[in-house]
Design an enzyme around this catalytic site. Structure first.
Site, PDB file in Angstrom:
ATOM      1  N   CYS A  43      59.156  45.486  22.495  1.00 17.66           N
ATOM      2  CA  CYS A  43      58.742  44.649  23.617  1.00 17.66           C
ATOM      3  C   CYS A  43      57.265  44.279  23.464  1.00 17.66           C
ATOM      4  O   CYS A  43      56.471  45.034  22.913  1.00 17.66           O
ATOM      5  CB  CYS A  43      58.958  45.390  24.938  1.00 17.66           C
ATOM      6  SG  CYS A  43      58.575  44.373  26.393  1.00 17.66           S
ATOM      7  N   ASP A  45      55.190  44.263  25.704  1.00 18.49           N
ATOM      8  CA  ASP A  45      54.434  45.066  26.670  1.00 18.49           C
ATOM      9  C   ASP A  45      53.254  45.783  25.984  1.00 18.49           C
ATOM     10  O   ASP A  45      53.438  46.457  24.969  1.00 18.49           O
ATOM     11  CB  ASP A  45      55.377  46.095  27.310  1.00 18.49           C
ATOM     12  CG  ASP A  45      54.778  46.754  28.538  1.00 18.49           C
ATOM     13  OD1 ASP A  45      53.682  47.345  28.417  1.00 18.49           O
ATOM     14  OD2 ASP A  45      55.391  46.679  29.610  1.00 18.49           O
ATOM     15  N   ARG A  47      51.777  48.330  26.591  1.00 18.75           N
ATOM     16  CA  ARG A  47      51.804  49.791  26.592  1.00 18.75           C
ATOM     17  C   ARG A  47      52.670  50.377  25.481  1.00 18.75           C
ATOM     18  O   ARG A  47      52.789  51.598  25.372  1.00 18.75           O
ATOM     19  CB  ARG A  47      52.317  50.304  27.955  1.00 18.75           C
ATOM     20  CG  ARG A  47      51.433  49.895  29.126  1.00 18.75           C
ATOM     21  CD  ARG A  47      52.136  50.101  30.437  1.00 18.75           C
ATOM     22  NE  ARG A  47      53.303  49.222  30.571  1.00 18.75           N
ATOM     23  CZ  ARG A  47      54.115  49.208  31.637  1.00 18.75           C
ATOM     24  NH1 ARG A  47      53.875  50.026  32.646  1.00 18.75           N
ATOM     25  NH2 ARG A  47      55.133  48.380  31.687  1.00 18.75           N
ATOM     26  N   HIS A  99      61.856  50.056  26.257  1.00 17.49           N
ATOM     27  CA  HIS A  99      61.088  51.051  27.008  1.00 17.49           C
ATOM     28  C   HIS A  99      61.492  51.027  28.472  1.00 17.49           C
ATOM     29  O   HIS A  99      61.782  49.973  29.034  1.00 17.49           O
ATOM     30  CB  HIS A  99      59.583  50.796  26.858  1.00 17.49           C
ATOM     31  CG  HIS A  99      59.107  49.528  27.490  1.00 17.49           C
ATOM     32  ND1 HIS A  99      58.428  49.493  28.697  1.00 17.49           N
ATOM     33  CD2 HIS A  99      59.231  48.240  27.109  1.00 17.49           C
ATOM     34  CE1 HIS A  99      58.156  48.234  28.990  1.00 17.49           C
ATOM     35  NE2 HIS A  99      58.627  47.446  28.058  1.00 17.49           N
ATOM     36  N   CYS A 102      60.689  48.424  31.785  1.00 18.99           N
ATOM     37  CA  CYS A 102      60.439  47.124  31.145  1.00 18.99           C
ATOM     38  C   CYS A 102      60.491  46.007  32.200  1.00 18.99           C
ATOM     39  O   CYS A 102      61.523  45.815  32.868  1.00 18.99           O
ATOM     40  CB  CYS A 102      61.481  46.873  30.061  1.00 18.99           C
ATOM     41  SG  CYS A 102      61.212  45.326  29.159  1.00 18.99           S
TER      42      CYS A 102
END
Ligand code: CO
Length: 210
Positions: A43, A45, A47, A99, A102
């Protein structure tokens, strides 16, 4: 006033210096080429940085990231990365890593419009439809979201297996394994979902190429 992006450039200099200090020929070696064993589909993302959470160095993982780690079979970007990784770099493992928490998956579970991205999230809604009874039975919304994150990863791994790129590699006896993982942003731990696909045996006949 220091602009926030300048921090990145000074961090970079410090990082490069440290790498060279620990391993003087670090960049010399990398400049000669890459032979990564893994393709990571994760992803976007911020993080979930592939190298950092797997303790790997530059040169070790070939990476593709998009919202909600999707393997969309008309996505030229994903297909180009996949083709290069499998056919040229000859990676041995492809890891789809989702994750928990998400944003893409959570948004896809709801009914709110977000604009253009709704078209991307539609692919996740389609995964929901495939598992609707199982997901609807989970009353806790957060739990349901975690389940959809897992089911979505498994679906994307299956979608990798449906590509001619992956099937041709298997046909040519290339050592290529597909994995589905979920990273937990609450504790930093990756859970292996146990999907380990290395052939078309369990695949619906209509998806198998000769
Ligand atoms: Co995400």
């Amino acid at each position: 006033m220091e602009k926030s992006y300048q921090k990145l450039l000074s961090n970079n200099k410090a990082w490069a210096n440290e790498k060279t200090r620990v391993e003087p020929d670090f960049f010399d070696k990398l400049s000669k080429g890459q032979t990564p064993e893994y393709l990571w589909i994760g992803c976007s993302d911020s993080r979930v940085p592939a190298n950092e959470i797997t303790g790997t160095n530059p040169g070790e993982i070939f990476v593709h990231r998009n919202i909600a780690n999707m393997v969309v079979h008309s996505d030229m970007n994903m297909l180009s990365v996949l083709s290069y990784a499998v056919e040229v770099l000859k990676v041995k493992h492809i890891i789809v890593c989702g994750h928990y928490g998400c944003g893409g998956v959570i948004a896809a579970m709801g009914n709110k419009q977000f604009g253009l991205i709704d078209n991307w999230l539609r692919h996740i809604k389609d995964v929901y439809r495939l598992h609707q009874s199982e997901l609807d039975a989970i009353t806790d919304i957060e739990e349901r979201g975690r389940k959809l994150v897992e089911l979505n990863v498994i679906e994307q791994v299956n979608d990798l297996g449906k590509t001619s790129i992956v099937q041709n590699a298997w046909k040519n006896k290339q050592d290529l394994h597909l994995h589905g993982w979920v990273y937990d942003i609450n504790d930093g731990i990756i859970n292996d979902l146990g999907v380990n696909i290395k052939g078309t045996d369990d695949m619906l006949a209509v998806y198998k190429f000769d």
